[in-house]
Design an enzyme around this catalytic site. Structure first.
Site, PDB file in Angstrom:
ATOM      1  N   HIS A  93       0.795  -1.223   0.000  1.00 33.77           N
ATOM      2  CA  HIS A  93       0.000   0.000   0.000  1.00 33.77           C
ATOM      3  C   HIS A  93       0.826   1.271   0.000  1.00 33.77           C
ATOM      4  O   HIS A  93       0.615   2.175  -0.793  1.00 33.77           O
ATOM      5  CB  HIS A  93      -0.791   0.086   1.325  1.00 33.77           C
ATOM      6  CG  HIS A  93      -2.057  -0.650   1.292  1.00 33.77           C
ATOM      7  ND1 HIS A  93      -2.433  -1.500   2.282  1.00 33.77           N
ATOM      8  CD2 HIS A  93      -3.030  -0.653   0.377  1.00 33.77           C
ATOM      9  CE1 HIS A  93      -3.596  -1.989   1.996  1.00 33.77           C
ATOM     10  NE2 HIS A  93      -3.983  -1.509   0.843  1.00 33.77           N
ATOM     11  N   GLU A 106       6.163 -13.896 -20.326  1.00 32.69           N
ATOM     12  CA  GLU A 106       6.500 -13.740 -18.914  1.00 32.69           C
ATOM     13  C   GLU A 106       7.238 -14.956 -18.373  1.00 32.69           C
ATOM     14  O   GLU A 106       7.634 -14.994 -17.212  1.00 32.69           O
ATOM     15  CB  GLU A 106       5.220 -13.566 -18.082  1.00 32.69           C
ATOM     16  CG  GLU A 106       4.322 -12.472 -18.588  1.00 32.69           C
ATOM     17  CD  GLU A 106       3.168 -12.200 -17.649  1.00 32.69           C
ATOM     18  OE1 GLU A 106       3.353 -11.421 -16.714  1.00 32.69           O
ATOM     19  OE2 GLU A 106       2.081 -12.775 -17.859  1.00 32.69           O
ATOM     20  N   ASP A 123       7.222 -10.757 -13.972  1.00 34.94           N
ATOM     21  CA  ASP A 123       7.189 -12.216 -13.879  1.00 34.94           C
ATOM     22  C   ASP A 123       8.371 -12.852 -14.590  1.00 34.94           C
ATOM     23  O   ASP A 123       8.915 -13.844 -14.114  1.00 34.94           O
ATOM     24  CB  ASP A 123       5.871 -12.755 -14.466  1.00 34.94           C
ATOM     25  CG  ASP A 123       4.755 -12.668 -13.446  1.00 34.94           C
ATOM     26  OD1 ASP A 123       5.006 -13.036 -12.280  1.00 34.94           O
ATOM     27  OD2 ASP A 123       3.657 -12.215 -13.794  1.00 34.94           O
ATOM     28  N   CYS A 138       5.778  -4.209 -20.630  1.00 36.77           N
ATOM     29  CA  CYS A 138       4.845  -3.567 -19.693  1.00 36.77           C
ATOM     30  C   CYS A 138       5.168  -3.843 -18.233  1.00 36.77           C
ATOM     31  O   CYS A 138       4.418  -3.474 -17.346  1.00 36.77           O
ATOM     32  CB  CYS A 138       3.408  -3.966 -20.010  1.00 36.77           C
ATOM     33  SG  CYS A 138       3.124  -5.729 -19.896  1.00 36.77           S
TER      34      CYS A 138
HETATM   35  C1  PEP Z   1       4.632  -8.442 -15.429  1.00 35.75           C
HETATM   36  O1  PEP Z   1       4.643  -9.579 -14.958  1.00 35.75           O
HETATM   37  O2  PEP Z   1       5.664  -7.798 -15.725  1.00 35.75           O
HETATM   38  C2  PEP Z   1       3.346  -7.752 -15.640  1.00 35.75           C
HETATM   39  C3  PEP Z   1       3.279  -6.600 -16.270  1.00 35.75           C
HETATM   40  O3  PEP Z   1       2.227  -8.323 -15.125  1.00 35.75           O
HETATM   41  P1  PEP Z   1       1.869  -8.287 -13.564  1.00 35.75           P
HETATM   42  O4  PEP Z   1       2.833  -7.384 -12.868  1.00 35.75           O
HETATM   43  O5  PEP Z   1       0.462  -7.831 -13.492  1.00 35.75           O
HETATM   44  O6  PEP Z   1       2.044  -9.731 -13.200  1.00 35.75           O
HETATM   45 MG    MG Z   2       2.805 -10.691 -14.918  1.00 34.88          MG
END
Ligand code: PEP
Ligand code: MG
Length: 580
Positions: A194, A438, A462, A509
């Site tokens: 948080h 990932e 990930d 991302c």
């Molecule tokens: C990631 O794994 O980099 C990703 C963007 O997805 P999340 O953080 O939601 O697992």
């Molecule tokens: Mg992810």
């Protein structure tokens, strides 16, 4: 003598101020049996405390300024919802009536049961939400103990203070923001806690995970916080103070200078266009995203729609949510990721948790769960398709590990299209689909997937977790998290090359995409599509716009072969040096 403590720097910025220690006394939860005749009185005691807790949160919510980031009220909303949920309103009351536990004990037993459920969860974000249970239960416990005033007093004493705490509730954070605190430093917390999320949204420097803070820091002593490096300095000499004063001034100038990039196109000095997208979690993020100058949403995490409820959202609710985002983004694309829920968060949004999973991160999550729950998945696919009639939407499947998963997902999508055709419902017939890379296996075989989709997106959070075998939320192995590890960089490179070969865009991302230390390296590797937290976007744009690709060091990509992390850091510094 100065003392330097190290934690995880989670929200950038420098702060210089006096310590304000904020450790709540440990609550002593009393456990005893109540007399038969007193049972109803005990129930009323609990109900009254719960109602008071609700009133406290409502008053905080009512005072949130209109321009506060959406995260802030959504965290407090979550606590309000929990206070109304039967798991906290009915079950402890039943315990008092059936087992004659006192109110505190009943609440504590239910707290332990809920925490167990959260501990079993796979998704790191949701696992850290166990803190919500603690914050809410703690609030009621304090009211039961007659410590009526559970929140921070608004008396102006915190202006410019550096808050030293074990952990902070969203309500605390909000009240402190009102009072202009300079920084947060907490003993607990991680990259997705948080305090971290709120501090970043509010632009307040923060360090989390500094062990034994209470032992070393005294109330009112002057401190320096570096939210980038995660360094907390106490007892600094005057030259250190001066140095940080200078850095603080430079940092403020730097932030102020970023706003001019908002309306500028993002392209390198030698003319290469780079696409900058934002990551979003809810339709409320749109305002922040629009203000960031993002060119669309590169990752819309849908799992938040499924949280804090007893049943998954119906199709209509999902259509409304996705439509709102698509319309809000106007002519820009929104990449909707199908739900990335974990092993334990099935049909009831996370409450029906009978199974115990040994390695949840390696278990039934993301696309695996989507395919295991085809009805729930179909509902979401239909909703996304229907929303695509109102704006520009792409669909992205998380955690793909083999081509079968992708084929099955696309097959289901096709079926949904047939259904909508039959029902005469509109959707974008050319909607694009993509796969998230990932898992190391998927990066190595990225070409296989590149042939099947319209785009790929690298989820570095990930990808790094699985490549380096480090649990994303385990504080003990955080130190091994290393985006510069040659294995990680090579997997990114393989994925980028697969995209190039098959002529499809590859985006990134994960957090790495929004970390300014890696921007130039990623540009040198050929990344053209970035998606990140909107707060990071202008700074990344500035780096891109000030980079001349042709002038980056010729040996930049040697970093992919560097066995010594020290050498890799040196080369990265060279790549990032202003002369390039
Ligand atoms: C990631 O794994 O980099 C990703 C963007 O997805 P999340 O953080 O939601 O697992
Ligand atoms: Mg992810």
């Amino acid at each position: 003598m100065s003392l330097e403590l190290q934690g995880l720097g989670v929200s950038r910025g420098i702060a210089i101020g006096k310590a304000h220690i904020l450790f709540h006394n440990q609550l002593d939860v009393r456990e005893y049996l109540v007399a038969k005749d007193d049972v109803e009185q005990e129930v009323s005691r609990l109900e009254l405390a719960t109602a008071q807790a609700k009133a406290q949160l409502k008053s905080i919510l009512d005072n949130i300024p209109a321009n506060a980031p959406a995260d802030v009220s959504s965290f407090i909303d979550t606590h309000m919802l929990m206070l109304q949920d039967s798991s906290l309103t009915k079950i402890p009351v039943e315990m008092i009536r059936n087992r004659r536990c006192n109110a505190e004990w009943a609440l504590q037993l239910q707290r332990d049961a809920l925490i167990n459920v959260f501990d079993e969860m796979d998704d790191p974000y949701l696992r850290t939400r166990r803190n919500d249970v603690d914050h809410v239960v703690n609030r009621i416990h304090r009211l039961l103990a007659d410590e009526g005033h559970t929140d921070i007093a608004i008396d102006g004493r915190l202006k410019g203070a550096i808050i030293i705490a074990e952990d902070l509730t969203p309500a605390d954070t909000m009240l402190m923001q009102h009072q202009g605190v300079a920084a947060f430093v907490t003993e607990h917390g991680g990259a997705t806690s948080h305090t971290t999320i709120l501090a970043r949204s509010l632009g307040i420097p923060a360090i989390v995970g500094v062990g034994s803070l209470r032992r070393y820091i005294q109330d009112n002593e002057p401190l320096i916080v570096d939210g980038e490096t995660g360094t907390l300095i106490a007892g600094a000499d005057s030259s250190t103070f001066q140095e940080y004063q200078q850095r603080l001034i430079r940092f403020k100038q730097h932030i102020a200078s970023l706003s001019r990039y908002k309306s500028q196109p993002s392209q390198t000095r030698d003319g290469k266009k780079i696409f900058l997208h934002a990551n979003a979690d809810s339709p409320e993020d749109i305002t922040t995203i629009s203000n960031s100058g993002a060119q669309g949403i590169g990752l819309y995490r849908t799992e938040f729609l499924y949280m804090n409820r007893t049943s998954p959202p119906e199709e209509e609710e999902q259509v409304a949510a996705y439509r709102k985002v698509a319309e809000g983004m106007d002519s820009q694309y929104v990449t909707i990721r199908t739900f990335d829920l974990g092993a334990d968060k099935t049909v009831d949004g996370g409450r029906n948790l009978n199974q115990t999973v040994t390695n949840p991160a390696l278990g039934l999550r993301a696309i695996r769960l989507c395919l295991k729950q085809p009805n729930m998945f179909r509902t979401q696919l239909r909703a996304i398709l229907r929303a695509s009639a109102f704006g520009k939407i792409k669909i992205m499947f998380p955690m793909i590990s083999n081509t079968q998963e992708l084929l099955q997902a696309q097959h289901l999508l096709q079926r949904c299209k047939f259904e909508l055709d039959k029902e005469g419902l509109e959707y974008d017939r050319h909607i694009e689909t993509g796969a998230m890379i990932e898992i190391p296996a998927s990066a190595i075989c990225a070409e296989m997937f590149a042939k099947q989709v319209d785009f790929l997106s690298i989820g570095t959070n990930d990808l790094i977790q699985y490549t380096l075998a480090i649990d994303r939320i385990d504080d003990h192995v955080n130190y091994l998290y290393d985006p510069l590890h040659p294995a990680v960089l090579r997997l990114i490179q393989i994925t980028l090359e697969a995209g190039k070969k098959h002529n499809i865009p590859v985006s990134m991302c994960g957090e790495m995409a929004g970390d300014p230390r890696y921007t130039r390296l990623l540009l040198a590797m050929g990344l053209e599509n970035f998606s990140m937290h909107p707060n990071a976007l202008l700074e990344i744009k500035q780096i891109i716009n000030e980079t001349n690709l042709g002038q980056l060091p010729k040996n930049a990509l040697q970093i992919l072969n560097m066995s010594d992390p020290f050498d890799a850091e040196l080369l990265l510094e060279q790549i990032n040096s202003p002369t390039h």
